[in-house]
Design a protein around this motif. Structure first.
Motif, mmCIF file in Angstrom:
data_model
loop_
_atom_site.group_PDB
_atom_site.id
_atom_site.type_symbol
_atom_site.label_atom_id
_atom_site.label_comp_id
_atom_site.label_asym_id
_atom_site.label_seq_id
_atom_site.Cartn_x
_atom_site.Cartn_y
_atom_site.Cartn_z
ATOM 1 N N THR A 117 -32.059 9.077 57.137
ATOM 2 C CA THR A 117 -31.561 9.862 56.004
ATOM 3 C C THR A 117 -30.251 9.277 55.488
ATOM 4 O OG1 THR A 117 -32.619 11.870 56.846
ATOM 5 C CG2 THR A 117 -30.837 12.166 55.264
ATOM 6 N N LEU A 118 -29.380 8.879 56.409
ATOM 7 C CA LEU A 118 -28.122 8.255 56.001
ATOM 8 C C LEU A 118 -28.386 6.916 55.308
ATOM 9 C CD1 LEU A 118 -26.000 9.009 59.190
ATOM 10 C CD2 LEU A 118 -25.825 10.143 56.973
ATOM 11 N N MET A 119 -29.393 6.180 55.818
ATOM 12 C CA MET A 119 -29.774 4.929 55.168
ATOM 13 C C MET A 119 -30.264 5.182 53.743
ATOM 14 S SD MET A 119 -30.094 1.662 55.265
ATOM 15 C CE MET A 119 -29.983 1.210 56.992
ATOM 16 N N SER A 120 -31.015 6.266 53.566
ATOM 17 C CA SER A 120 -31.489 6.642 52.234
ATOM 18 C C SER A 120 -30.319 6.918 51.302
ATOM 19 C CB SER A 120 -32.394 7.873 52.338
ATOM 20 O OG SER A 120 -32.769 8.339 51.073
ATOM 21 N N ASN A 121 -29.294 7.599 51.820
ATOM 22 C CA ASN A 121 -28.108 7.894 51.003
ATOM 23 C C ASN A 121 -27.353 6.618 50.644
ATOM 24 O OD1 ASN A 121 -28.588 10.638 51.000
ATOM 25 N ND2 ASN A 121 -27.318 11.034 52.823
ATOM 26 N N ILE A 146 -40.997 14.060 61.448
ATOM 27 C CA ILE A 146 -41.906 14.738 60.511
ATOM 28 C C ILE A 146 -41.144 15.726 59.634
ATOM 29 C CG2 ILE A 146 -43.895 16.293 60.355
ATOM 30 C CD1 ILE A 146 -44.887 15.023 63.000
ATOM 31 N N VAL A 147 -40.249 16.502 60.267
ATOM 32 C CA VAL A 147 -39.473 17.506 59.524
ATOM 33 C C VAL A 147 -38.559 16.838 58.493
ATOM 34 C CG1 VAL A 147 -37.684 19.281 59.714
ATOM 35 C CG2 VAL A 147 -39.573 19.217 61.366
ATOM 36 N N PHE A 148 -37.793 15.831 58.932
ATOM 37 C CA PHE A 148 -36.864 15.157 58.024
ATOM 38 C C PHE A 148 -37.615 14.447 56.892
ATOM 39 C CE2 PHE A 148 -33.786 15.995 61.231
ATOM 40 C CZ PHE A 148 -32.544 15.933 60.618
ATOM 41 N N ALA A 149 -38.772 13.851 57.244
ATOM 42 C CA ALA A 149 -39.577 13.193 56.214
ATOM 43 C C ALA A 149 -40.102 14.201 55.204
ATOM 44 C CB ALA A 149 -40.739 12.434 56.866
ATOM 45 N N SER A 150 -40.518 15.374 55.696
ATOM 46 C CA SER A 150 -41.010 16.423 54.800
ATOM 47 C C SER A 150 -39.911 16.894 53.857
ATOM 48 C CB SER A 150 -41.552 17.599 55.618
ATOM 49 O OG SER A 150 -42.617 17.193 56.448
ATOM 50 N N LEU A 151 -38.685 16.967 54.376
ATOM 51 C CA LEU A 151 -37.564 17.395 53.531
ATOM 52 C C LEU A 151 -37.248 16.349 52.462
ATOM 53 C CD1 LEU A 151 -35.190 18.886 56.264
ATOM 54 C CD2 LEU A 151 -36.588 20.154 54.618
ATOM 55 N N SER A 171 -45.180 13.055 53.071
ATOM 56 C CA SER A 171 -45.273 13.572 54.447
ATOM 57 C C SER A 171 -46.699 13.970 54.816
ATOM 58 C CB SER A 171 -44.334 14.768 54.635
ATOM 59 O OG SER A 171 -44.750 15.864 53.833
ATOM 60 N N LEU A 172 -47.553 14.233 53.810
ATOM 61 C CA LEU A 172 -48.949 14.578 54.114
ATOM 62 C C LEU A 172 -49.647 13.429 54.842
ATOM 63 C CD1 LEU A 172 -49.971 16.325 50.756
ATOM 64 C CD2 LEU A 172 -49.416 17.416 52.947
ATOM 65 N N ILE A 173 -49.248 12.206 54.528
ATOM 66 C CA ILE A 173 -49.812 11.033 55.223
ATOM 67 C C ILE A 173 -49.444 11.084 56.702
ATOM 68 C CG2 ILE A 173 -49.834 8.502 55.318
ATOM 69 C CD1 ILE A 173 -48.997 8.586 52.333
ATOM 70 N N ILE A 174 -48.202 11.452 56.968
ATOM 71 C CA ILE A 174 -47.735 11.544 58.364
ATOM 72 C C ILE A 174 -48.530 12.593 59.128
ATOM 73 C CG2 ILE A 174 -45.774 12.168 59.829
ATOM 74 C CD1 ILE A 174 -43.934 10.961 57.763
ATOM 75 N N ASP A 216 -35.849 6.960 49.522
ATOM 76 C CA ASP A 216 -36.825 7.821 50.191
ATOM 77 C C ASP A 216 -37.925 6.995 50.846
ATOM 78 O OD1 ASP A 216 -35.374 9.947 49.273
ATOM 79 O OD2 ASP A 216 -36.735 10.484 47.646
ATOM 80 N N ILE A 217 -38.416 5.987 50.079
ATOM 81 C CA ILE A 217 -39.494 5.148 50.611
ATOM 82 C C ILE A 217 -39.013 4.361 51.831
ATOM 83 C CG2 ILE A 217 -41.050 3.230 50.088
ATOM 84 C CD1 ILE A 217 -40.947 4.172 47.146
ATOM 85 N N THR A 218 -37.781 3.841 51.773
ATOM 86 C CA THR A 218 -37.203 3.112 52.911
ATOM 87 C C THR A 218 -37.065 4.033 54.126
ATOM 88 O OG1 THR A 218 -35.958 1.686 51.396
ATOM 89 C CG2 THR A 218 -35.240 1.759 53.697
ATOM 90 N N ALA A 219 -36.532 5.246 53.848
ATOM 91 C CA ALA A 219 -36.373 6.223 54.937
ATOM 92 C C ALA A 219 -37.715 6.585 55.549
ATOM 93 C CB ALA A 219 -35.668 7.474 54.428
ATOM 94 N N PHE A 220 -38.740 6.745 54.690
ATOM 95 C CA PHE A 220 -40.081 7.073 55.180
ATOM 96 C C PHE A 220 -40.619 5.961 56.076
ATOM 97 C CE2 PHE A 220 -40.909 10.917 52.924
ATOM 98 C CZ PHE A 220 -42.056 11.441 53.507
#
Length: 572
Positions: free
Chosen positions: A34-38, A145-150, A156-159, A271-275
């Motif tokens: 998440t920090l990387m995404s920011n 999963i939770v952080f990705a969903s947020l 996140s449906l793929i996960i 977001d894509i990188t974080a995912f």
């Protein structure tokens, strides 16, 4: 596993502290994507270097804090798991030494060694793993999963789909693995038993030259162990690549769909990188979870084997109320069959009595139940019917320590332990003085001890391998004499002694100063003739009881033994 609740209570605080550290470490790891995404979204994309420094510095700080938690839980995991292992081994050993004879017959010694070493080590590794990585894996997986969903619910449906497939694979692999791991431990038992048998009978193997047979026996057990090991690992070996493949496909799908959403401005590069990072964390976590269940299944198999030991019947408990007994012994219609045997009684309807201070010889063909009488008198087993009275008391109503403290046994096969000769003799009486030891040794005709280079401090190898059979027997007899109990059981203890030495030992034991009740189990008619009473056994049944002269008139079995041993030797 209820078996380990005791150890959890003992080490609850450090265990929970380690769990707390694992949880915080996992949270620190989960914050990184998440920090990387920011950093990408608010810093690199917008060209704001200050945001890169801010989020980058925060990311390094959190990573350092996570490393601190990791070090703490590693230290706690190592200490707690080793303490649990030490406590478990101690409890197992304490249980084993309290085994009843029925339990001793149930689990062979090779298997007990495997359970105390290999199975216990498996438990130690599992406890260590729980505190180090096992708890981190599900936390990291669920957290990812939770952080990705947020970040982006659509991606996140793929996960969710990937995780569902992996869970199904893990459940199936667990069911297939448990039986294989249990069989693996049994195969390890067999290898240990084969090695132990060889080490115990190494001299016999050398004497008969059966190396090839022993090698073949070990090779068969060893190959069986190898095959069971391959079989147990095969499923888990296949599972990890399958999981990696599924997660890899999921990652490709995330990047593909993410690029489509980016073009529609429904997802950012951050977001894509974080995912992608979260997918990597999920992959690592799922493989760790697979290993967790692998370890759990193996530990479950080991736990079942350990539990078998704890569930075994213990020896008769002591009430702590010991009493001194005289040597009056009476068997009243005693019948007994070994619990793990064929069910055929080893002794049938046996009745006889002997007064304190008298000597009794028990003679008869091999397998007639002679030694069984000694085991029943020591209450290694309880009779199926009838009674055994000592000093007028039913031994089942006496404290077990009272019974055994008043009986000394010299077994047919002398059992000596590593240590000095004096230490071995003092097994009979740990508080014995040197004078008492000398007296016991003299009665056992053990003058050879003083002629040894170290005298009574001469060291014996395990099992007394560095002394002869006759010397072992005399040390063993001295140990029995030193106990100074009211009853002395001699189970064919002079078989390795020459006739002259045997006669001297017998004379010393039957002296007027000796007030013990002496029961001698023997194959020799010459030994039996010196006793006050002779009990003749045949196929578990009493066929004669009385003095030598009485039995010569009334007992055909005794006459046959006498003619075979005494009269035949005279003719020669």
């Amino acid at each position: 596993m209820n078996l380990y609740s005791k150890y959890f209570k003992l080490y609850k605080v450090p265990f929970l502290t380690a769990v707390f550290c694992v949880a915080l470490e996992a949270i620190c790891d989960l914050l990184s994507p998440t920090l990387m995404s920011n950093i990408i979204n608010t810093g690199i994309n917008e060209g704001a270097l200050s945001n890169v420094y801010y989020w980058g510095g925060l990311m390094l700080t959190i990573t350092a804090i996570g490393a601190g938690f990791a070090v703490t839980r590693n230290i706690l995991a190592s200490k707690v798991s080793q303490r649990v292992g030490a406590d478990l081994r101690y409890d197992l050993f304490e249980k084993i030494i309290s085994f009843s004879e029925v339990s001793t017959d149930k689990i062979e010694s090779g298997s007990l060694i495997t359970r105390m070493t290999n199975d216990t080590s498996q438990v130690v590794q599992f406890v260590n793993g729980i505190m180090r990585i096992f708890l981190k894996a599900p936390i990291t997986c669920i957290g990812s999963i939770v952080f990705a969903s947020l970040l982006n619910f659509r991606l996140s449906l793929i996960i969710y789909s990937v995780v569902f497939l992996v869970v199904v694979i893990i459940i199936v692999s667990m069911k297939l693995s448990y039986l294989r791991f249990y069989q693996l431990q049994k195969a390890m038992d067999k290898v240990n038993s084969v090695v132990q048998e060889y080490l115990i009978g190494v001299r016999l193997v050398k004497a008969f030259g059966t190396y090839e047979k022993e090698t073949d026996k070990f090779e068969n057990s060893n190959i069986n162990l190898m095959e069971k090991g391959v079989s147990s690992q095969m499923i888990m070996t296949l599972v990890s690549p399958i999981i990696t493949f599924i997660v890899g496909i999921g990652t490709v799908i995330v990047i593909f769909i993410g690029s489509k959403l980016f073009s529609l401005e429904m997802a950012s590069p951050g977001d894509i990188t974080a995912f992608t990072i979260y997918m990597a964390q999920i992959l690592t976590s799922l493989i760790m979870i697979t290993n967790i269940f692998n370890a759990f299944v193996r530990t479950k198999a080991s736990t079942a084997r350990i539990k078998e030991i704890f569930d075994c019947k213990s020896d008769f408990t002591s009430s702590g109320e010991e009493k001194e007994l005289n040597g009056d012994i009476e068997f009243q219609k005693v019948t007994f069959a070994y619990p793990s045997g064929s069910g055929v009684p080893a002794i049938k309807d046996l009745s006889f009595s002997i007064k304190s201070g008298q000597s009794l010889a028990i003679i008869g063909p091999t397998g007639s139940g002679k030694s069984t009488i000694a085991w029943l008198l020591l209450r290694f087993y309880d009779v199926n019917s009838g009674k055994i009275l000592v000093n007028g008391h039913d031994i089942t109503e006496l404290d077990i320590d009272s019974v055994r403290s008043n009986i000394a046994i010299v077994p047919q096969k002398p059992m000596l332990f590593s240590g000095s000769i004096a230490e071995n003799i003092r097994w009979g009486n740990k508080d014995a003085t040197d004078e008492m030891i000398y007296e016991a040794v003299n009665k056992a005709e053990g003058s050879f001890i003083e002629k040894m280079e170290g005298g009574f401090e001469s060291l014996l190898g395990s099992g007394g391998v560095n002394v002869s059979g006759g010397q072992k027997q005399r040390i063993s007899i001295a140990r029995g004499i030193l106990k100074k109990s009211s009853i002395l059981l001699l189970d064919d203890v002079t078989s390795a002694l020459d006739a002259i030495t045997e006669a001297k030992v017998r004379k010393n034991l039957n002296s007027k100063e000796n007030k013990q009740t002496i029961i001698t189990i023997t194959q020799r008619c010459g030994t039996a003739m010196a006793a006050d009473r002779i009990l003749v056994m045949d196929n578990g049944v009493k066929v004669g009881y009385g003095t030598h002269d009485e039995l010569m008139d009334t007992c055909e079995v005794y006459r046959d033994i006498y003619k075979t041993q005494i009269e035949s030797s005279r003719e020669v």
